[in-house]
Design a protein around this motif. Structure first.
Motif, short mmCIF file in Angstrom:
data_model
loop_
_atom_site.label_atom_id
_atom_site.label_comp_id
_atom_site.label_asym_id
_atom_site.label_seq_id
_atom_site.Cartn_x
_atom_site.Cartn_y
_atom_site.Cartn_z
N ILE A 19 0.85 -1.18 0.00
CA ILE A 19 0.00 0.00 0.00
C ILE A 19 0.89 1.24 0.00
N PHE A 20 0.81 2.01 -1.09
CA PHE A 20 1.52 3.27 -1.20
C PHE A 20 0.53 4.42 -1.08
N GLY A 21 1.01 5.58 -0.69
CA GLY A 21 0.17 6.76 -0.61
C GLY A 21 0.81 7.83 0.25
N SER A 22 0.20 8.98 0.27
CA SER A 22 0.79 10.14 0.91
C SER A 22 0.86 10.01 2.43
N ALA A 23 1.98 10.50 2.97
CA ALA A 23 2.13 10.61 4.42
C ALA A 23 1.32 11.78 4.96
N ARG A 24 0.82 12.65 4.08
CA ARG A 24 0.16 13.88 4.50
C ARG A 24 -1.36 13.75 4.61
N ILE A 25 -1.90 12.63 4.20
CA ILE A 25 -3.35 12.44 4.31
C ILE A 25 -3.68 12.10 5.76
N LYS A 26 -4.55 12.88 6.35
CA LYS A 26 -4.86 12.76 7.78
C LYS A 26 -6.02 11.81 8.02
N SER B 89 -9.25 12.90 3.34
CA SER B 89 -9.17 11.98 4.48
C SER B 89 -9.98 10.71 4.24
N ARG B 90 -10.89 10.74 3.28
CA ARG B 90 -11.65 9.51 2.99
C ARG B 90 -10.73 8.39 2.53
N TYR B 91 -9.59 8.77 1.92
CA TYR B 91 -8.66 7.74 1.46
C TYR B 91 -7.99 7.04 2.64
N TYR B 92 -7.83 7.76 3.75
CA TYR B 92 -7.30 7.11 4.96
C TYR B 92 -8.24 5.98 5.38
N ASP B 93 -9.53 6.29 5.41
CA ASP B 93 -10.52 5.27 5.79
C ASP B 93 -10.52 4.10 4.82
N GLU B 94 -10.43 4.39 3.51
CA GLU B 94 -10.44 3.32 2.52
C GLU B 94 -9.20 2.44 2.66
N ALA B 95 -8.05 3.06 2.88
CA ALA B 95 -6.82 2.27 3.04
C ALA B 95 -6.91 1.39 4.30
N ARG B 96 -7.46 1.95 5.35
CA ARG B 96 -7.61 1.19 6.59
C ARG B 96 -8.56 0.01 6.40
N ARG B 97 -9.69 0.27 5.74
CA ARG B 97 -10.66 -0.81 5.52
C ARG B 97 -10.11 -1.86 4.56
N PHE B 98 -9.40 -1.40 3.53
CA PHE B 98 -8.83 -2.36 2.58
C PHE B 98 -7.82 -3.28 3.26
N ALA B 99 -6.95 -2.72 4.08
CA ALA B 99 -5.95 -3.54 4.78
C ALA B 99 -6.62 -4.54 5.70
N ALA B 100 -7.71 -4.14 6.35
CA ALA B 100 -8.44 -5.05 7.22
C ALA B 100 -9.06 -6.19 6.41
N ILE B 101 -9.63 -5.85 5.24
CA ILE B 101 -10.24 -6.88 4.38
C ILE B 101 -9.19 -7.87 3.92
N VAL B 102 -8.05 -7.37 3.45
CA VAL B 102 -6.97 -8.26 2.99
C VAL B 102 -6.53 -9.20 4.10
N GLY C 116 5.68 2.50 6.38
CA GLY C 116 5.88 2.58 7.82
C GLY C 116 5.66 3.93 8.46
N GLY C 117 5.31 4.95 7.68
CA GLY C 117 5.14 6.29 8.23
C GLY C 117 3.69 6.62 8.54
N PRO C 118 3.35 7.91 8.57
CA PRO C 118 1.98 8.34 8.86
C PRO C 118 1.10 8.31 7.60
N GLY C 119 -0.08 8.92 7.69
CA GLY C 119 -0.95 9.04 6.54
C GLY C 119 -1.47 7.71 6.04
N ILE C 120 -1.43 7.52 4.73
CA ILE C 120 -1.93 6.28 4.12
C ILE C 120 -1.15 5.08 4.64
N MET C 121 0.14 5.26 4.88
CA MET C 121 0.95 4.16 5.41
C MET C 121 0.42 3.72 6.78
N GLU C 122 0.16 4.66 7.65
CA GLU C 122 -0.41 4.35 8.95
C GLU C 122 -1.75 3.65 8.80
N ALA C 123 -2.57 4.14 7.87
CA ALA C 123 -3.90 3.54 7.68
C ALA C 123 -3.78 2.07 7.30
#
Length: 304
Positions: A81-88, A119-132, A149-156
Motif C-alpha cells: 500500500i503506497f500513498g501520501s504521508a500527509r493524508i490525515k 481523508s476519505r482515502y485514509y478510511d479506505e486504506a484502513r478498511r482495505f488492509a483489514a479486508i486483505v 511505515g510512516g503516517p498518513g496512508i501508510m499508517e492507515a
C-alpha cells in the motif's frame, strides 16, 4: 586408538564458537581498549562498518536483514500500500478544519477543507488492509500488508491489519525530517532502511499486488518503478490498483503518453482504477481466484 569411556552422541555439535559468543568475550583491555585501536573484531567495529569502502557490505546487510526476518515470520506474499504521508485520519482533518474556520486565513481554510475531502482515502486504506488481512487468513498462502511505515496512508494500512489482529510490515527510511514509525506495525516486522533502492526492492519482492492511493513524489516514484519493471518484463505481471480515478486522471494524462507514442496502448492495462476497499478486493479476487476452493489458490509470490 583409545575409545572414549562414554560414547559421544552430539555428532552435530559446533566445532567453533559462534560469532555472538566471540563478540561477548572479545573486549580488549589496557593499551588496546582506546578508540584509536584496531584490535576489535571487524563485525563489532561500527566505525569500520561505516567506512565509505564498506558500502557494498552495508547494502548486502539491508538486503539480508528484512529478507531473513520475513522468512522466519513465514511471510511469503504481500500487498503493498503506497500513498501520501500527509493524508490525515478523518477525525484529525475535522479538528484542523474547525480550527481553520475559527480563524480568518482563507488559504488555511481551503487547505483544511481539502484535507477533509482527502481523508476519505485514509478510511479506505484502513478498511482495505483489514479486508486483505481478514479474508486471506484461510488462503493457502496468507497475505500481509506492507507499507512505508510512516503516517498518513501508510499508517492507515498498518492500522487496518492491526484492527483485525493481523501482522503487517513497515519499511521505514531514514530522512532528515522523518518521523518515528507509526504505532500499528508488527514490531518484529518493522524495518529501517538507509538505501532507497533496497527498500523499494523489498516492496516488490514478495508483492502480489500494488495498491496506490493519492500521493506525491515518493508515491509516484514507487508507482512508476513498479510499472516499469512489469512493462519491461523484469517483473512478472501483477495487479496495480489506483485509488481515486479523479485524482489520478487530473494528475497524469496517461492517454497523452499513448497519443505521443511514448507508451503503447496496451500499457494502459498495467493499472486499474478503483474507488473503494471492496472493489479493490474484488479485483484481486478475480485476478487470483481467491474465492475458488483452497486447492486452486496456489502460490502467488515469486522473487523478482
Amino acid at each position: 586408538m583409545t575409545q572414549p569411556t562414554t560414547p559421544r552422541t552430539d555428532l552435530t555439535a559446533r566445532n567453533f564458537p559462534t560469532a555472538e559468543e566471540e563478540a561477548l568475550v572479545a573486549h580488549p583491555a589496557g593499551r588496546y581498549a582506546g578508540p584509536e585501536s584496531a584490535y576489535r573484531l571487524a563485525f563489532t567495529d561500527t566505525a569500520f562498518l561505516l567506512r565509505e569502502e564498506l558500502r557494498p557490505v552495508r547494502m548486502q546487510l539491508e538486503l539480508l536483514k528484512p529478507e531473513m526476518e520475513q522468512q522466519e515470520q513465514g511471510i511469503q506474499s504481500t500487498i503493498v500500500i503506497f500513498g501520501s504521508a500527509r493524508i490525515k485520519p478523518p477525525e484529525q482533518a475535522a479538528e484542523a478544519l474547525a480550527a481553520a474556520q475559527a480563524g480568518n486565513d482563507s488559504a488555511a481554510l481551503r487547505r483544511a477543507e481539502t484535507a477533509v475531502l482527502m481523508s476519505r482515502y485514509y478510511d479506505e486504506a484502513r478498511r482495505f488492509a483489514a479486508i486483505v488481512t481478514e479474508r486471506s487468513r484461510t488462503l493457502e498462502t496468507p497475505i500481509y500488508v506492507v507499507t512505508g511505515g510512516g503516517p498518513g496512508i501508510m499508517e492507515a494500512g498498518n492500522r487496518g491489519a492491526h484492527d483485525v489482529g493481523g501482522k503487517s510490515i513497515g519499511l521505514n527510511i531514514v530522512l532528515p525530517h522523518e518521523q518515528a514509525p507509526n504505532p500499528y506495525i508488527t514490531p518484529e516486522l518493522c524495518f529501517q532502511f538507509h538505501y532507497f533502492a533496497l527498500r523499494k526492492m523489498h516492496f516488490v519482492m514478495r508483492s502480489i499486488a500494488l495498491v496506490c492511493f493519492p500521493g506525491g513524489f515518493g508515491t509516484l516514484d514507487e508507482l512508476f518503478e513498479t510499472m516499469t519493471l512489469i512493462q519491461t518484463g523484469k517483473s512478472r505481471p501483477r495487479p496495480i490498483l489506483l485509488f481515486g480515478r479523479a485524482y489520478w486522471e487530473q494528475l497524469i494524462d496517461f492517454q497523452h503518453l499513448v497519443d505521443t507514442g511514448m507508451v503503447g496502448a496496451g500499457d494502459l492495462n498495467l493499472f486499474t482504477y478503483v474507488e473503494s476497499a471492496e472493489e479493490a478486493w474484488e479485483r484481486l479476487a478475480g485476478f487470483y481466484g481467491f474465492d475458488l476452493p483452497p486447492t486452486q489458490t496456489g502460490e502467488f509470490a515469486d522473487d523478482i
